[in-house]
Motif scaffolding. Structure first.
Motif, PDB file in Angstrom:
ATOM      1  N   ALA A 156      -2.847   2.439   9.569  1.00 46.32           N
ATOM      2  CA  ALA A 156      -3.881   3.373   9.121  1.00 46.32           C
ATOM      3  C   ALA A 156      -3.696   3.734   7.659  1.00 46.32           C
ATOM      4  O   ALA A 156      -4.675   3.849   6.905  1.00 46.32           O
ATOM      5  CB  ALA A 156      -3.844   4.632   9.993  1.00 46.32           C
ATOM      6  N   LEU A 157      -2.455   3.898   7.225  1.00 42.67           N
ATOM      7  CA  LEU A 157      -2.199   4.236   5.824  1.00 42.67           C
ATOM      8  C   LEU A 157      -2.624   3.088   4.909  1.00 42.67           C
ATOM      9  O   LEU A 157      -3.161   3.321   3.819  1.00 42.67           O
ATOM     10  CB  LEU A 157      -0.720   4.559   5.621  1.00 42.67           C
ATOM     11  N   ARG A 158      -2.398   1.874   5.325  1.00 45.97           N
ATOM     12  CA  ARG A 158      -2.807   0.738   4.485  1.00 45.97           C
ATOM     13  C   ARG A 158      -4.328   0.674   4.360  1.00 45.97           C
ATOM     14  O   ARG A 158      -4.846   0.387   3.270  1.00 45.97           O
ATOM     15  CB  ARG A 158      -2.245  -0.562   5.058  1.00 45.97           C
ATOM     16  N   ARG A 159      -5.025   0.941   5.435  1.00 47.02           N
ATOM     17  CA  ARG A 159      -6.486   0.964   5.341  1.00 47.02           C
ATOM     18  C   ARG A 159      -6.930   2.066   4.387  1.00 47.02           C
ATOM     19  O   ARG A 159      -7.825   1.866   3.563  1.00 47.02           O
ATOM     20  CB  ARG A 159      -7.095   1.182   6.727  1.00 47.02           C
ATOM     21  N   MET A 187       8.042  -1.637  -2.319  1.00 45.35           N
ATOM     22  CA  MET A 187       7.659  -0.551  -3.228  1.00 45.35           C
ATOM     23  C   MET A 187       8.784  -0.265  -4.212  1.00 45.35           C
ATOM     24  O   MET A 187       9.964  -0.344  -3.875  1.00 45.35           O
ATOM     25  CB  MET A 187       7.341   0.708  -2.409  1.00 45.35           C
ATOM     26  N   PHE A 188       8.419   0.062  -5.451  1.00 47.54           N
ATOM     27  CA  PHE A 188       9.373   0.557  -6.446  1.00 47.54           C
ATOM     28  C   PHE A 188       8.675   1.649  -7.231  1.00 47.54           C
ATOM     29  O   PHE A 188       7.450   1.717  -7.272  1.00 47.54           O
ATOM     30  CB  PHE A 188       9.864  -0.562  -7.373  1.00 47.54           C
ATOM     31  N   GLY A 189       9.464   2.524  -7.848  1.00 45.05           N
ATOM     32  CA  GLY A 189       8.805   3.586  -8.584  1.00 45.05           C
ATOM     33  C   GLY A 189       9.768   4.563  -9.217  1.00 45.05           C
ATOM     34  O   GLY A 189      10.969   4.583  -8.935  1.00 45.05           O
ATOM     35  N   LEU A 196       0.370  -7.396  -7.069  1.00 46.15           N
ATOM     36  CA  LEU A 196       0.882  -6.072  -7.432  1.00 46.15           C
ATOM     37  C   LEU A 196      -0.205  -5.028  -7.251  1.00 46.15           C
ATOM     38  O   LEU A 196      -1.330  -5.198  -7.734  1.00 46.15           O
ATOM     39  CB  LEU A 196       1.369  -6.068  -8.885  1.00 46.15           C
ATOM     40  N   PHE A 197       0.137  -3.930  -6.599  1.00 45.73           N
ATOM     41  CA  PHE A 197      -0.776  -2.797  -6.412  1.00 45.73           C
ATOM     42  C   PHE A 197      -0.175  -1.597  -7.129  1.00 45.73           C
ATOM     43  O   PHE A 197       0.972  -1.217  -6.864  1.00 45.73           O
ATOM     44  CB  PHE A 197      -0.967  -2.499  -4.927  1.00 45.73           C
ATOM     45  N   VAL A 198      -0.925  -1.020  -8.057  1.00 42.01           N
ATOM     46  CA  VAL A 198      -0.417   0.051  -8.907  1.00 42.01           C
ATOM     47  C   VAL A 198      -1.003   1.379  -8.451  1.00 42.01           C
ATOM     48  O   VAL A 198      -2.207   1.619  -8.576  1.00 42.01           O
ATOM     49  CB  VAL A 198      -0.755  -0.213 -10.386  1.00 42.01           C
ATOM     50  N   ALA A 199      -0.148   2.234  -7.917  1.00 42.49           N
ATOM     51  CA  ALA A 199      -0.594   3.558  -7.480  1.00 42.49           C
ATOM     52  C   ALA A 199      -0.712   4.517  -8.648  1.00 42.49           C
ATOM     53  O   ALA A 199      -1.474   5.485  -8.593  1.00 42.49           O
ATOM     54  CB  ALA A 199       0.381   4.110  -6.445  1.00 42.49           C
ATOM     55  N   GLN A 231       2.575   9.104   1.880  1.00 42.95           N
ATOM     56  CA  GLN A 231       1.689   8.087   2.432  1.00 42.95           C
ATOM     57  C   GLN A 231       1.964   6.719   1.817  1.00 42.95           C
ATOM     58  O   GLN A 231       1.942   5.697   2.524  1.00 42.95           O
ATOM     59  CB  GLN A 231       0.237   8.492   2.199  1.00 42.95           C
ATOM     60  N   TRP A 232       2.221   6.685   0.507  1.00 47.77           N
ATOM     61  CA  TRP A 232       2.530   5.403  -0.134  1.00 47.77           C
ATOM     62  C   TRP A 232       3.834   4.826   0.410  1.00 47.77           C
ATOM     63  O   TRP A 232       3.929   3.626   0.696  1.00 47.77           O
ATOM     64  CB  TRP A 232       2.604   5.571  -1.651  1.00 47.77           C
TER      65      TRP A 232
END
Length: 684
Positions: free
Chosen positions: A424-427, A439-441, A486-489, A500-501
């Motif tokens: 659900a979070l990915r949607r 994930m990295f950040g 790559l997905f950039v939040a 959530q991420w």
């Protein structure tokens, strides 16, 4: 004597309503999954719960239902009647080597969700013979929470009485072998664990910062808690950024433990770009000096001043404690020495990185370092509080001899950082449903101090179809990374959204070598995803190797190889995620942080031991845990929002011309501009 194995109690849930549980502030459980085995592959230890009553006693079925709800794989519940047969059965159980741990639970008292797994895992990880958690005392409403105030180590003989009802010991997991050596349990006596406690002196003791026991006291009118300390917190810019977030969370935990906390910031008096030259903050100093505080708790201040002169003046008026969010308090200018050996011989003009933040003119470094060392060895010197074992040892080894150093834990909102429904979070976040996501950040995702170049080389090497990457934090030019899928939040300022991420991803990774603790691996682990990191710095506390993630040696390809192992092994990811969620929740909750903080203050004589040997907490603490219905929602505005396109372009241009560092002439120019702006504003 009735026994059950946690199943087959058909009316237990209905009878629970007789004890207020139908109205208890519980939400649906977080999406925790208990792994089938311990970290080393062994079975979970067997736990036998003894209730000294008949099976038809008032409240027994509610107690039984709370045990059923644990879903713990190896538990037996015994109703022990007050007769010779019951005593004989207890003696037989104590002699049974297949029984690992005991817990005594009164009829009508309840286990908090997940209590048995939390107690058992901590017992296994620490080899403790007694593990105690929080007690929630309730009648028609929550009356309060408390915990055994003894510091982990070896148990003393003092029975923790407290003022929230009698000490029943239902929050304490006891080694069966230890209880037998201590002479056994006299269950018919009114308080069997309190009677046993003095005989447990010297046993290995551990404590977890989460509720274990829900103790029913319908007639209790609790006495008011003893007043805590009046604490002033001091930072440069408040709660923004990693250190600011950590300091705010610690302050919030102390409020829940009964202390009164007031925030002070230097930013209101700071000259823009003037930290290198400014050390006078008269309004802030007067407010702290004259505020009637018992303690000054200092976080990072090097964003406003490069000296500790302010602390030198204030320590003459009240005790000062400095949290080591980095090593600035003991160095000539830097936050992390990065292996530089000049710290041992004395920082001076030969500093190899004087233009890196927090920058300082080379000619001033030796004087500032000598000033700090004099402060740390002065009468009534500040107490340095290290937030990991590695930071404690490094600080003690590099600060002047005689410097006061103590180890504390940081606080995390464990009810905010919790597992979620990954699909659900990915949607919701627009992430691919079937890929494995790494994930990295960081606040600044591409900060060199976080090992960013090493991380990019690693991620580019392992990139392949079906593997995606998620970057959280400020990242000015993601296209330059050369990282596919790559997905950039971007910067995420809300703790609940950040959770959530984390929850949408499968693995967290960091290549940092410079962390006094490392908050992001703890947050990731609380959300049920494992971390891969180097076995370095405070990360050795933030990542429990083989429990909440994987620590690797500082060798080429080690980080990438560990990532690929986890990418290919979904059961391993789930096992580490489930175990890490429990272990980190035990050790990094608000309660855990407040308890260790109070331990250190009591040891230093800055705080009186709590009455009755139990530390009390506000009923609001319950809302900080994942299963509370009325959960704390988390903070917002923790980091700055995304920069505008012109600002990002200016930063990129500056890096192209000057690099990431600022030469002295540029810093002086910015400082002069700041003074001019201040003068103009005053004139207006």
């Amino acid at each position: 004597m009735l026994e059950h194995d946690g199943h087959g109690i058909p009316d237990g849930r209905d009878r629970a309503a007789d004890h207020g549980i139908a109205h208890w502030p519980f939400d649906s459980p977080a999406l925790d999954v208990l792994p089938p085995t311990l970290p080393d592959g062994r079975a979970w230890p067997s736990i036998h719960i003894l209730t000294p009553s008949l099976s038809d006693a008032p409240g027994f079925l509610a107690t039984a239902a709370s045990i059923t709800g644990q879903t713990y794989p190896s538990v037996q519940h015994h109703a022990v009647p007050p007769d010779p047969e019951g005593a004989a059965r207890v003696e037989a159980l104590l002699a049974d080597d297949s029984a690992d741990y005991l817990l005594v639970l009164r009829s009508g008292d309840l286990l908090a969700p997940g209590a048995l797994a939390a107690l058992a895992l901590e017992a296994v990880l620490t080899d403790a013979e007694v593990v105690a958690g929080l007690r929630v005392v309730f009648g028609a409403a929550v009356l309060g929470l408390d915990a055994v105030a003894q510091a982990p180590g070896h148990l003393d003989a003092a029975v923790p009485a407290g003022h929230l009802g009698a000490f029943t010991g239902g929050e304490c997991l006891l080694s069966r072998a230890m209880v037998r050596r201590a002479g056994g349990l006299d269950l018919p006596c009114g308080s069997p664990v309190a009677d046993l406690w003095p005989r447990l002196a010297g046993s290995r003791f551990a404590r977890i910062g989460r509720p274990v026991l829900l103790q029913y006291e319908p007639e209790l009118d609790p006495s008011p808690p003893s007043p805590g300390l009046a604490i002033a917190t001091l930072t440069d810019h408040g709660a923004g950024g990693g250190a600011g977030i950590a300091h705010r969370r610690l302050a919030a935990a102390l409020v829940l433990a009964g202390h009164r906390v007031a925030e002070h910031r230097l930013a209101g008096e700071a000259v823009p770009a003037g930290a290198e030259w400014q050390d006078s903050f008269p309004r802030t100093e007067a407010a702290i000096r004259d505020g009637g505080y018992d303690l000054l708790l200092v976080g990072n201040i090097h964003g406003a001043t490069r000296r500790l002169a302010l602390l030198d003046r204030l320590r003459r008026h009240l005790p000062v404690a400095v949290v080591m969010h980095d090593f600035f308090p003991i160095t000539g200018r830097c936050a992390f020495p990065n292996g530089c050996t000049r710290l041992v011989t004395g920082c001076d003009a030969q500093c190899p990185t004087p233009t890196q933040y927090p920058h300082l003119a080379p000619a001033r470094i030796a004087g500032v370092h000598a000033e700090k060392r004099a402060l740390l060895t002065a009468p009534d010197a500040p107490l340095l509080l290290a937030n990991s074992s590695w930071t404690h040892d490094y600080t003690r080894g590099n600060a002047p001899a005689g410097t006061a150093v103590a180890r504390i834990d940081l606080a995390f909102p464990t009810g905010v950082f919790r597992p979620g429904d990954r699909a659900a979070l990915r949607r919701q976040l627009g992430l691919p449903a079937g890929d494995v996501l790494v994930m990295f950040g960081a606040v600044i995702a591409d900060a060199p101090g976080k090992g960013f170049q090493d991380l990019m080389r690693t991620l580019r090497r392992i990139a392949r179809p079906g593997l995606g990457f998620v970057a959280v934090g400020r990242l000015d030019d993601s296209t330059s990374l050369g990282l596919p899928n790559l997905f950039v939040a971007g910067p995420v300022a809300e703790e609940a959204v950040l959770a959530q991420w984390y929850g949408a991803c499968d693995i967290y990774v960091t290549a940092s070598l410079n962390e006094t603790l490392g908050q992001t691996p703890v947050e990731a682990g609380l959300c049920g995803i494992p971390t891969v990191a180097y076995r370095a710095s405070g990360l050795t506390s933030a990542v429990i190797d083989g429990v909440s993630g994987v620590l690797v040696p500082q060798e080429p390809d080690a980080l990438g190889d560990a990532l690929l192992t986890l990418v290919a092994d979904e059961p391993l990811r789930k096992r580490l995620g489930g175990l890490g969620r429990i272990a980190l929740g035990n050790r990094f909750s608000d309660a855990a942080a407040a308890l260790t903080f109070n331990d250190r203050l009591v040891a230093r004589g800055l705080l009186a031991p709590p009455p009755g040997g139990r530390q009390r907490f506000s009923p609001r603490l319950l809302g900080r845990f994942a299963y509370a219905r009325d959960r704390y929602p988390g903070e917002t505005g923790t980091v700055s929002g995304p920069s505008s396109t012109p600002i990002r372009l200016l930063r990129r241009a500056k890096r192209a011309v000057l690099g990431r560092d600022l030469p002295l002439w540029a810093r002086r120019g910015l400082y002069a501009g700041g003074l001019l702006i201040r003068a103009v504003r005053r004139f207006r």
